[in-house]
Scaffold this active site. Sequence first.
Site, mmCIF file in Angstrom:
data_model
loop_
_atom_site.group_PDB
_atom_site.id
_atom_site.type_symbol
_atom_site.label_atom_id
_atom_site.label_comp_id
_atom_site.label_asym_id
_atom_site.label_seq_id
_atom_site.Cartn_x
_atom_site.Cartn_y
_atom_site.Cartn_z
ATOM 1 N N LEU A 16 0.833 -1.216 0.000
ATOM 2 C CA LEU A 16 0.000 0.000 0.000
ATOM 3 C C LEU A 16 0.856 1.250 0.000
ATOM 4 O O LEU A 16 0.349 2.354 -0.169
ATOM 5 C CB LEU A 16 -0.924 0.017 1.226
ATOM 6 C CG LEU A 16 -2.018 -1.052 1.251
ATOM 7 C CD1 LEU A 16 -2.876 -0.891 2.503
ATOM 8 C CD2 LEU A 16 -2.902 -0.970 0.011
ATOM 9 N N ASP A 149 -0.331 -10.692 10.524
ATOM 10 C CA ASP A 149 0.703 -11.670 10.190
ATOM 11 C C ASP A 149 1.300 -12.202 11.493
ATOM 12 O O ASP A 149 1.503 -11.431 12.439
ATOM 13 C CB ASP A 149 1.879 -11.018 9.421
ATOM 14 C CG ASP A 149 1.472 -10.523 8.056
ATOM 15 O OD1 ASP A 149 0.351 -10.847 7.615
ATOM 16 O OD2 ASP A 149 2.291 -9.799 7.434
ATOM 17 N N GLU A 151 4.309 -13.097 12.051
ATOM 18 C CA GLU A 151 5.632 -12.544 12.358
ATOM 19 C C GLU A 151 5.629 -11.081 12.808
ATOM 20 O O GLU A 151 6.607 -10.597 13.335
ATOM 21 C CB GLU A 151 6.583 -12.733 11.183
ATOM 22 C CG GLU A 151 6.026 -12.237 9.885
ATOM 23 C CD GLU A 151 6.138 -13.311 8.796
ATOM 24 O OE1 GLU A 151 5.865 -14.477 9.097
ATOM 25 O OE2 GLU A 151 6.515 -12.942 7.671
ATOM 26 N N LYS A 189 -15.708 0.475 -0.112
ATOM 27 C CA LYS A 189 -16.078 -0.418 0.990
ATOM 28 C C LYS A 189 -15.167 -0.229 2.209
ATOM 29 O O LYS A 189 -13.939 -0.260 2.083
ATOM 30 C CB LYS A 189 -15.997 -1.871 0.504
ATOM 31 C CG LYS A 189 -17.106 -2.213 -0.488
ATOM 32 C CD LYS A 189 -18.427 -2.196 0.253
ATOM 33 C CE LYS A 189 -19.618 -2.443 -0.640
ATOM 34 N NZ LYS A 189 -20.881 -2.154 0.079
ATOM 35 N N LYS A 191 -15.463 -2.112 5.084
ATOM 36 C CA LYS A 191 -15.414 -3.298 5.963
ATOM 37 C C LYS A 191 -14.004 -3.872 6.155
ATOM 38 O O LYS A 191 -13.621 -4.177 7.306
ATOM 39 C CB LYS A 191 -16.371 -4.368 5.431
ATOM 40 C CG LYS A 191 -16.681 -5.466 6.446
ATOM 41 C CD LYS A 191 -17.621 -5.025 7.547
ATOM 42 C CE LYS A 191 -19.062 -5.158 7.089
ATOM 43 N NZ LYS A 191 -20.021 -4.592 8.031
ATOM 44 N N GLN A 194 -12.389 -1.882 8.752
ATOM 45 C CA GLN A 194 -12.953 -2.136 10.088
ATOM 46 C C GLN A 194 -12.341 -3.411 10.671
ATOM 47 O O GLN A 194 -11.964 -3.465 11.838
ATOM 48 C CB GLN A 194 -14.466 -2.304 10.003
ATOM 49 C CG GLN A 194 -15.212 -1.046 9.560
ATOM 50 C CD GLN A 194 -16.720 -1.296 9.506
ATOM 51 O OE1 GLN A 194 -17.270 -1.981 10.357
ATOM 52 N NE2 GLN A 194 -17.371 -0.753 8.489
ATOM 53 N N CYS A 383 28.942 -0.114 -11.406
ATOM 54 C CA CYS A 383 29.490 -1.294 -10.722
ATOM 55 C C CYS A 383 29.755 -2.410 -11.724
ATOM 56 O O CYS A 383 30.704 -2.307 -12.492
ATOM 57 C CB CYS A 383 28.574 -1.702 -9.574
ATOM 58 S SG CYS A 383 29.487 -2.524 -8.264
ATOM 59 N N HIS A 509 28.030 3.238 -6.507
ATOM 60 C CA HIS A 509 26.600 3.303 -6.834
ATOM 61 C C HIS A 509 26.053 4.725 -6.683
ATOM 62 O O HIS A 509 25.495 5.051 -5.639
ATOM 63 C CB HIS A 509 25.808 2.360 -5.922
ATOM 64 C CG HIS A 509 26.047 0.925 -6.228
ATOM 65 N ND1 HIS A 509 25.270 0.222 -7.104
ATOM 66 C CD2 HIS A 509 26.995 0.073 -5.784
ATOM 67 C CE1 HIS A 509 25.725 -1.018 -7.199
ATOM 68 N NE2 HIS A 509 26.772 -1.135 -6.402
ATOM 69 N N GLU A 511 23.473 5.985 -7.861
ATOM 70 C CA GLU A 511 22.008 6.014 -7.754
ATOM 71 C C GLU A 511 21.538 6.056 -6.304
ATOM 72 O O GLU A 511 20.422 6.477 -6.031
ATOM 73 C CB GLU A 511 21.393 4.815 -8.496
ATOM 74 C CG GLU A 511 21.516 3.438 -7.824
ATOM 75 C CD GLU A 511 22.843 2.731 -8.083
ATOM 76 O OE1 GLU A 511 23.819 3.408 -8.461
ATOM 77 O OE2 GLU A 511 22.915 1.501 -7.880
#
Length: 534
Positions: A16, A149, A151, A189, A191, A194, A383, A509, A511
Amino acid sequence: MQTKYIFVTGGVSSSLGKGIISASLAKLLQARGFSVTIQKFDPYINVDPGTLNPYEHGECYVTDDGAETDLDLGHYERFLNVPTSQANNVTTGRIYQTVINKERAGDYLGKTVQVVPHITDEIKRRFCLLGETEEYEIIISEIGGTVGDIESLPYVEAMRQMRWELGAVDCMVIHLTYIPYLSAAKELKTKPTQHSVKVLLSSGVQPDILVCRTEHPLSLSIRKKLALFCNVELSSVIEAIDADTIYDVPLLMLKEKLDKTVLKKFKLKSKQDPELTQWKTFLGKLKNPLREVNIGLVGKYNELQDAYKSIYESFIHAGAVNECKVHVKPIHSEQITDENVYDVLKNLDGILVAPGFGERGINGKIIAIQYVREHNIPFFGICLGMQCAVVEFAQNVLDIDDAASTEVDEHTPHPVIDIMEEQKNITQLGGTMRLGSYKCELKKRSHAYKAYQNTSINERHRHRYEFNDYYEKQLAEKGMIATGVNPKSGLVEIVEIKDHPWFVGVQFHPELKSTVENPHPLFVHFIKAAMENS
Ligand code: GLN
């Protein structure tokens, strides 16, 4: 001032964008004058993500102090323009390692060592570690995974304890959740959210703020419903609508008053109006490009954009400064052959050959490099990309047919890229590379100097093999020059080709250090060269 702690958890679904929400909130609080940092807690057992295949978890992000960390730390740095460190990324593996080492040393004095309190205490110690430096007024901790979860449980329990100990004025929990849209019913939605809040409640945690990912705006009635059934104030229901670019998110959060809501709960006064001038200028340029270029990204993990996350983001930063839209075309190095190289690379204004490990795809990289070298197409090797450029030059210009990197051919008679003496005896794979920030001195007559405008730079490394300086003179005689060298060890960090519009290979690196406010100079100049070539 007592350090304030913000925890960000995720519910309903993974992916997300907790990292982006955390980084955006941090950016806004920073823009209001607070010193903020973000840390990421990953619930997997690996001690760090260094040994993870990029297909598993995307790119491994390396910090100045040489920590191999989660790619979310890259977002934190790109947004905040402040470096992170080992302390900003902790995994379950590291937590357990610390506790088990203490147990072996007898530090628990014969007690039974348990998840609660020993693991949770160690998590709490890590939560607070950066707070002890007094460098930060606000610390945001992102808890990886999704609540519910197995873990994540010790983290949620440790967070519950912190929230209880510190209270609402010094500690808060933000829950990032997802509001699905059912197109058949034409309805958003609530739910799943919730339920996700109930999962948190069953662990004793009441979120203070809900940030709701959604593809459609949240109406007042949806917001009221979420507030009522999830026990939060109406003003604590924050909409996080899909954005065109991640760089829009701080401004969307500003509009939703996420930062103000946080400050109000913490009883903090904003130190200034949000200072986001540079950010807005960047966005303006990003969204109104005057030009465009096509760049080929030759790599072997192209199926997964996250494997080259920082490279893609660096192109966005460098494109914006140049007011140029950068189209990046991923090219699978295994699919490049002598026969198809023209077709694959035609119409591209520049080629970047990506970092990587192992033998797979090396040949395609070398063929691509020969093509761009001979056709004067701007080339940027990072690299492994730089190492392949040296091998290509040795094979095709110095005519040393069997020149190779010992990573690919252990017994090559011409190891132009070789393992460093001090690394030779290391067989264990985790954390045994040249890692982190090293100094590099630049030759004045070089593309690198033109870009950096400085003879002394610091860049981050993550590799085992090195340019073999035995070949430096021969390469230079034919036009491949070492333009950047580590002043202490003498290791070659940059090679360039003299009679080429822009051919730069770097062992480090770049970047990893490009941010919105400081786009990386080498990316900026590579794009400039590509624009000239287009
Ligand atoms: N495999 C090469 C090395 O270990 C390059 C590593 C990289 O590209 N990050 O030296």
